[in-house]
Design a protein around this motif. Structure first.
Motif, PDB file in Angstrom:
ATOM      1  N   GLU A 159     -73.913 -20.413 -11.953  1.00 48.32           N
ATOM      2  CA  GLU A 159     -75.073 -19.620 -11.508  1.00 48.32           C
ATOM      3  C   GLU A 159     -74.673 -18.573 -10.476  1.00 48.32           C
ATOM      4  OE1 GLU A 159     -78.157 -19.159 -12.671  1.00 48.32           O
ATOM      5  OE2 GLU A 159     -77.389 -20.453 -14.257  1.00 48.32           O
ATOM      6  N   ALA A 160     -73.806 -18.976  -9.534  1.00 45.54           N
ATOM      7  CA  ALA A 160     -73.371 -18.018  -8.510  1.00 45.54           C
ATOM      8  C   ALA A 160     -72.569 -16.881  -9.144  1.00 45.54           C
ATOM      9  CB  ALA A 160     -72.541 -18.739  -7.451  1.00 45.54           C
ATOM     10  N   SER A 161     -71.791 -17.211 -10.171  1.00 47.84           N
ATOM     11  CA  SER A 161     -71.026 -16.162 -10.867  1.00 47.84           C
ATOM     12  C   SER A 161     -71.981 -15.182 -11.548  1.00 47.84           C
ATOM     13  CB  SER A 161     -70.102 -16.780 -11.926  1.00 47.84           C
ATOM     14  OG  SER A 161     -69.094 -17.536 -11.306  1.00 47.84           O
TER      15      SER A 161
ATOM     16  N   PHE B  25     -74.293  -9.874 -11.939  1.00 47.26           N
ATOM     17  CA  PHE B  25     -75.457  -8.995 -12.106  1.00 47.26           C
ATOM     18  C   PHE B  25     -75.541  -8.001 -10.947  1.00 47.26           C
ATOM     19  CE2 PHE B  25     -79.570  -7.336 -12.839  1.00 47.26           C
ATOM     20  CZ  PHE B  25     -79.914  -7.633 -14.142  1.00 47.26           C
ATOM     21  N   ALA B  26     -75.312  -8.514  -9.735  1.00 56.23           N
ATOM     22  CA  ALA B  26     -75.381  -7.632  -8.554  1.00 56.23           C
ATOM     23  C   ALA B  26     -74.293  -6.561  -8.621  1.00 56.23           C
ATOM     24  CB  ALA B  26     -75.236  -8.464  -7.273  1.00 56.23           C
TER      25      ALA B  26
ATOM     26  N   LEU C 119     -67.514 -16.654 -16.936  1.00 60.59           N
ATOM     27  CA  LEU C 119     -68.595 -17.482 -16.374  1.00 60.59           C
ATOM     28  C   LEU C 119     -69.791 -16.656 -15.923  1.00 60.59           C
ATOM     29  CD1 LEU C 119     -67.120 -20.381 -14.228  1.00 60.59           C
ATOM     30  CD2 LEU C 119     -67.594 -20.239 -16.670  1.00 60.59           C
ATOM     31  N   GLY C 120     -69.559 -15.398 -15.621  1.00 60.14           N
ATOM     32  CA  GLY C 120     -70.659 -14.578 -15.111  1.00 60.14           C
ATOM     33  C   GLY C 120     -71.565 -14.012 -16.190  1.00 60.14           C
ATOM     34  N   VAL C 121     -71.281 -14.295 -17.452  1.00 60.26           N
ATOM     35  CA  VAL C 121     -72.142 -13.802 -18.537  1.00 60.26           C
ATOM     36  C   VAL C 121     -73.005 -14.966 -19.023  1.00 60.26           C
ATOM     37  CG1 VAL C 121     -72.238 -12.637 -20.769  1.00 60.26           C
ATOM     38  CG2 VAL C 121     -70.330 -12.186 -19.222  1.00 60.26           C
ATOM     39  N   ASP C 122     -74.318 -14.745 -19.073  1.00 62.83           N
ATOM     40  CA  ASP C 122     -75.247 -15.826 -19.426  1.00 62.83           C
ATOM     41  C   ASP C 122     -75.465 -15.872 -20.944  1.00 62.83           C
ATOM     42  OD1 ASP C 122     -76.478 -13.291 -18.983  1.00 62.83           O
ATOM     43  OD2 ASP C 122     -78.449 -14.221 -19.043  1.00 62.83           O
TER      44      ASP C 122
END
Ligand SMILES: Cc1cc2nc3c(=O)[nH]c(=O)nc-3n(C[C@H](O)[C@H](O)[C@H](O)COP(=O)(O)OP(=O)(O)OC[C@H]3O[C@@H](n4cnc5c(N)ncnc54)[C@H](O)[C@@H]3O)c2cc1C
Length: 644
Positions: free
Chosen positions: A51-53, A58-59, A237-240
């Motif tokens: 989630e933090a990734s 996104f930011a 990991l940062g892609v949902d």
């Protein structure tokens, strides 16, 4: 050694000249990009959870979008001029940092935005492109289904016209029709481009795409839309990524992306392309930019890994030796050179090939005149280079990781993260093995066109024309290569092993012979009685070989053209050696084939290894310049082992 100061780094003169040569026709654009790219917040903390990734990515994407990076190349409204070069060079820049950001950007602006731009018409452009480009409307490109990945034509999702209601109903009829792995689906996506079978009055018109709203402004799923999180992955990991399913979801008729086929208010289906097969491939063909970008991004990932490993090899010492009481530098071991320098050489080779691919994309999508054949050749080249470059990136990153020993395994040194993130590049935007099949199919079509109508005696000539004409004519080095090959054709075994004419001849022979024999075997399989699937299935390895042989030749020729365009007297001899190292690596990898087909004597085959050693020794003193030339600023590598 003279040093040149740039805003981001200080380079040797050799490194600077090699970088200009490798950046090629796009050197100024790329240099300007490196100068202005916001690189302070380039890499994600590898210890962040899922989630933090996602939050961080996104930011970061928002920050980059606001700084003018990200949506470059995506038109903001109907009528905006296309900018394919901006799209590719921006993607390359993003690949210098966290690859989740790169891929999230690719999903939003390249796939989702690209589908709206390329498959939609004026209303879609005016209504959505501005918000997509500004990241106010995050979205999905929902093509893959659980049951249907590589085989897009068999998608099961239905888009059914509802007569009298000016609407379509989008439905997931079976569990296998659930959309899978879709970027932005698990969390951020508000709208999706959903691919499915268009059904009008009971008749199927093949795969089309429709816009389906997924979530309300608060982020809650809309009625009939089901989404699930695909959870923790091996990287990115940062892609949902998530699944999507639709339970008889209604959307207005105008939501169909109808550039190539639509339904009128009275329920009549219309398309500018009558042949459903051609329509399908035309629609998919407009999305070619994604493959060009993935190839470019993979090339950058490989360069990052090799830059880290080579720079580490220039500082790390192990084992003392006579005259070297402090220990031998890793890169002074010939074995270490042989592990890394051929990969560096191949990185250059693929970089030159990528430049030609980008130029072809600009020619086709940049708004100038082009033929259908140009578009088809671009698709073939993009499919092929995407496959070979992403495979290369995976191999190069792993070798770089091992070349850094235990330190390479620490997340702070970037290589394991790169490995996890780049891994899947071999599968998405088209599985590599399947893409190579497309390449060979296109070559066979060219071959048949040149071959048909000729008698047996004309066959050899026709083959030469296919390999030496219609396919070759697209590469800048055509005439140079023809002259080089002509100079060795009669006595190929009498040249040195670094003779460029011999390399070009060997590469051409490999492609010509394997293509010709495959065409023959295909014809025989077509005539054979019995299970026709099995007859063609048996040729699978031959199909892959032909595609690789073709791509190796195209890559060698791009390298030759790149050297010809380099005016720098210090860089040219270094590029010549790199090119020989690339060529001998390719010949060495297929030495069994060359020997089996009498193109390489066993004496010469044995001498290959020593020649490769010699090239590595000659290139070793230039190692720093070589990695500077790869174009990744040292300060952007972010590997703790390179920081004192
Ligand atoms: C992280 C991630 C992000 C993704 N993002 C998206 C997205 O945003 N949108 C989207 O639509 N999709 C997305 N995908 C899906 C991706 O495009 C598919 O995974 C890909 O197209 C392959 O499909 P598949 O997984 O069903 O594999 P399959 O097609 O089942 O292939 C499995 C294996 O079988 C082999 N194979 C298949 N057919 C043949 C054949 N004819 N001959 C020989 N071998 C064959 C392949 O080489 C492969 O090794 C994503 C996937 C991942 C993992």
């Amino acid at each position: 050694m003279t040093l040149l100061a740039e805003r981001t780094e200080t380079l040797t003169t050799l490194g600077s000249a090699l970088r200009r040569a490798l950046d090629g026709a796009f050197a100024d654009v790329r240099a300007a990009g490196r100068e202005s790219f916001p690189a302070d917040n380039l890499l994600r903390d590898p210890t962040l959870g899922v989630e933090a990734s996602r939050d961080w990515v996104f930011a970061r994407l928002r920050e980059l979008t606001e700084a003018g990076f990200g949506s470059t190349g995506l038109p903001r409204a109907a009528g905006d001029a296309p900018d394919p070069l901006g799209a590719v060079t921006t993607f390359e820049l993003l690949a210098h940092g966290d690859l989740s950001v790169t891929i999230k950007s690719g999903v939003q602006f390249g796939l989702f935005g690209g589908a709206v731009a390329n498959l939609g018409t004026e209303w879609h452009h005016d209504t959505y492109l501005g918000d997509i480009a500004a990241l106010r409307l995050p979205g999905c490109f929902a093509m893959t289904e659980l049951g249907h990945g590589s085989d897009v034509a068999s998608l099961e999702t239905t888009i059914t016209f509802l007569p009298g209601q000016d609407a379509f109903e989008v439905d997931t009829p079976t569990p296998a029709a659930t959309k899978a792995y879709i970027g932005n689906a698990a969390r951020d996506g508000k709208l999706a481009v959903v691919f499915g079978q268009l059904v009008v009055a009971g008749e199927r018109h093949g795969v089309h795409a429709v816009l389906v709203p997924l979530r309300d402004p608060a982020g809650d799923l809309l009625p009939g839309v089901h989404a699930a999180d695909q959870g923790h992955k091996g990287g990115l990991l940062g892609v949902d990524n998530g699944t999507l399913a639709f339970d008889h979801v209604r959307v207005p008729r105008r939501m169909l992306l109808d550039r190539y086929g639509g339904v009128a208010a009275d329920g009549g289906y219309h398309s500018s392309i009558d042949n459903p097969n051609r329509r399908f491939f035309t629609m998919l063909g407009t999305l070619v930019r994604g493959r060009v970008c993935i190839a470019a991004g993979a090339g950058i990932a490989a360069r990052r890994a090799l830059s880290i490993a080579v720079r580490y090899g220039l500082r790390r010492r192990q084992f003392p030796a006579p005259g070297r009481p402090d220990g031998v530098l890793l890169l002074d071991y010939l074995t270490h050179q042989r592990r890394l320098l051929p990969l560096v050489a191949r990185s250059y080779a693929l970089g030159f090939a990528q430049n030609e691919l980008t130029a072809a994309l600009v020619a086709v999508q940049g708004g100038s005149e082009h033929t259908e054949r140009d578009a088809r050749e671009l698709e073939t080249r993009a499919a092929g280079l995407k496959a070979v470059t992403t495979w290369f990136a995976n191999a190069a990153i792993q070798e770089a990781r091992e070349a850094c020993g235990g330190a390479g395994y620490l997340s702070a040194n970037q290589l394991t993260g790169l490995r996890g993130d780049a891994d899947i590049f071999a599968t998405f935007e088209g599985d590599n093995t399947v893409l190579l099949q497309l390449v060979t199919k296109a070559l066979l079509t060219d071959y048949r066109q040149a071959w048909s109508g000729l008698d047996r005696g004309g066959l050899v000539q026709a083959t030469a024309r296919v390999v030496g004409g219609t396919v070759l004519e697209r590469t800048a080095a055509n005439l140079v290569v023809e002259r080089l090959v002509a100079s060795v054709r009669r006595r190929p075994e009498e040249t040195t092993l670094v003779d460029r004419g011999w390399h070009a001849w060997m590469f051409e022979e490999r492609e010509r012979h394997s293509l010709e024999s495959l065409a023959r075997r295909m014809r025989a399989a077509g005539r054979a009685a019995g299970d026709s699937f099995e007859a063609f299935n048996a040729l699978g390895d031959h199909v892959g070989f032909v595609a690789r042989a073709h791509l190796e030749r195209v890559t060698l020729e791009a390298f030759i053209a790149g050297i010809a365009a380099c005016p720098d007297p210090e860089a040219r001899p270094v590029l010549e050696r790199l090119c020989s190292l690339y060529a001998l690596g390719s010949i060495g990898a297929d030495r069994a084939w060359f020997q089996e087909h009498n193109r390489l004597s066993s004496g010469r085959a044995k001498a290959l290894g020593e020649q490769v050693n010699q090239l590595c020794r000659e290139l070793r003193p230039h190692a720093l310049g070589l990695v500077e030339g790869l174009g990744i600023p040292e300060g952007w590598l972010g590997a703790a082992i390179l920081q004192d």
